[in-house]
Scaffold this motif. Sequence first.
Motif, PDB file in Angstrom:
ATOM      1  N   VAL A 143       0.834  -1.205   0.000  1.00 30.30           N
ATOM      2  CA  VAL A 143       0.000   0.000   0.000  1.00 30.30           C
ATOM      3  C   VAL A 143       0.867   1.252   0.000  1.00 30.30           C
ATOM      4  O   VAL A 143       0.607   2.206  -0.756  1.00 30.30           O
TER       5      VAL A 143
ATOM      6  N   THR B 219      -6.453  -6.472   7.185  1.00 28.17           N
ATOM      7  CA  THR B 219      -7.054  -7.539   6.392  1.00 28.17           C
ATOM      8  C   THR B 219      -8.355  -7.943   7.081  1.00 28.17           C
ATOM      9  O   THR B 219      -8.608  -7.523   8.215  1.00 28.17           O
TER      10      THR B 219
ATOM     11  N   ASN C  31      -6.974  -4.928   2.829  1.00 31.95           N
ATOM     12  CA  ASN C  31      -6.293  -5.667   1.774  1.00 31.95           C
ATOM     13  C   ASN C  31      -6.783  -7.122   1.724  1.00 31.95           C
ATOM     14  O   ASN C  31      -7.238  -7.661   2.728  1.00 31.95           O
TER      15      ASN C  31
ATOM     16  N   LEU D 209      -9.099  -3.630  -1.281  1.00 33.10           N
ATOM     17  CA  LEU D 209      -8.205  -4.142  -2.317  1.00 33.10           C
ATOM     18  C   LEU D 209      -8.478  -5.625  -2.516  1.00 33.10           C
ATOM     19  O   LEU D 209      -8.529  -6.387  -1.545  1.00 33.10           O
TER      20      LEU D 209
END
Length: 412
Positions: free
Chosen positions: A86, A209, A238, A272
């Motif tokens: 990132v 995450t 993510n 993402l």
Amino acid sequence: MQINEALGEVSFRLELTTPACPIKDMFEQRANEVVLAIPWVNKVNVTMSAQPARPIFAEQLPEGLQKISNIVAVSSCKGGVGKSTVAVNLAYTLAGMGARVGIFDADVYGPSLPTMVSPENRLLEMNPEKRTIIPTEYLGVKLVSFGFSGQGRAIMRGPMVSGVINQLLTTTEWGELDYLVIDMPPGTGDIQLTLCQVVPLTAAVIVTTPQKLAFIDVAKGVRMFSKLKVPCIAVVENMCHFDADGKRYYPFGRGSGSQVVQQFGIPHLFDLPIRPTLSASGDSGMPEVAADPCGEVANTFQDLGVCVVQQCAKIRQQVSTAVIYDKSIKAIKVKVPQSDEEFFLHPATVRRNDRSAQSVDEWTGDQKLQYTDVPEDIEPEEIRPMGNYAVSITWPDGFSQVVCLILFHSKS
């Protein structure tokens, strides 16, 4: 501005506060439209330029950091969630928007930057006269990492690591930068605190995450930034999902990112996907946003870049106007961040409540500065921002008092 009435031609320069302004094309288009609407104007020449804001407290910073307008930390407090991915792609997104950008890899134990980018010169150089570090560059972005020092990965104790990070960050010739992106190491210990104390961080971007375990560690990092008065402006979740057979799958569950947003009031959330190309680009030395600038991942980072530019500008405005001394009413006026509330403090009250070693005995806790030592009509000579809503106040006796007036108000 130049006007040629005979030819009906108008030329002028439109100056922005950042070259990465996400709506500069709209500004240019509207400027053309408005001026062309004047009956006698036949032609308009608009030149776009940028005069980045000077760091608010540049004089108090090490020389290498004095020309950096915004310093953005990318943090997760947990390893393996894609924080470096990132940080690197955000930096190259900002560079693609027209900004002057640098990346500082603050992980001495496991530097990622040398793997994720491919500069021609893979060793940092030293300026022997100034005894400063010259950063390497890749695709127009300045880079500094312990991995470029020729030492590999560090095997040393915490205090030594803090010293190395301090030296790498503050003695580098960064030059004029609009944004310095700091890839923070995992954790919330001495190294992270040193970074936050050495440099005035403008803002932080949090990477997580979907798993609950990631949220637990990220929450610690958000609380650390909160205590240090560094605003967290965005959360990047993510490895959220992948698409297959016309369906979207969430292999690690859902909700960690939104939980951070809801619990801590961070305004922006970006997802993402799991993409082999994103992982492969990190291993190949070519950031994904540079390898595929029109792809889905690049579009997400473009949105994140716009968010960072806008929020940093907003924060700078809040910091510069948050605390002033109003001579007309002889009071320190403080505007509460992210609200319309403001309050006033009597200068003598602020001075009497100093808790530094000059005013309070560190061993006994006894008050050395007495109530009568401070005149009732005392006025500050200067108020300078020292971060987000902390200020340094210089008094007539030469004493410099550092205080967070927001916390001061909450206690009173």
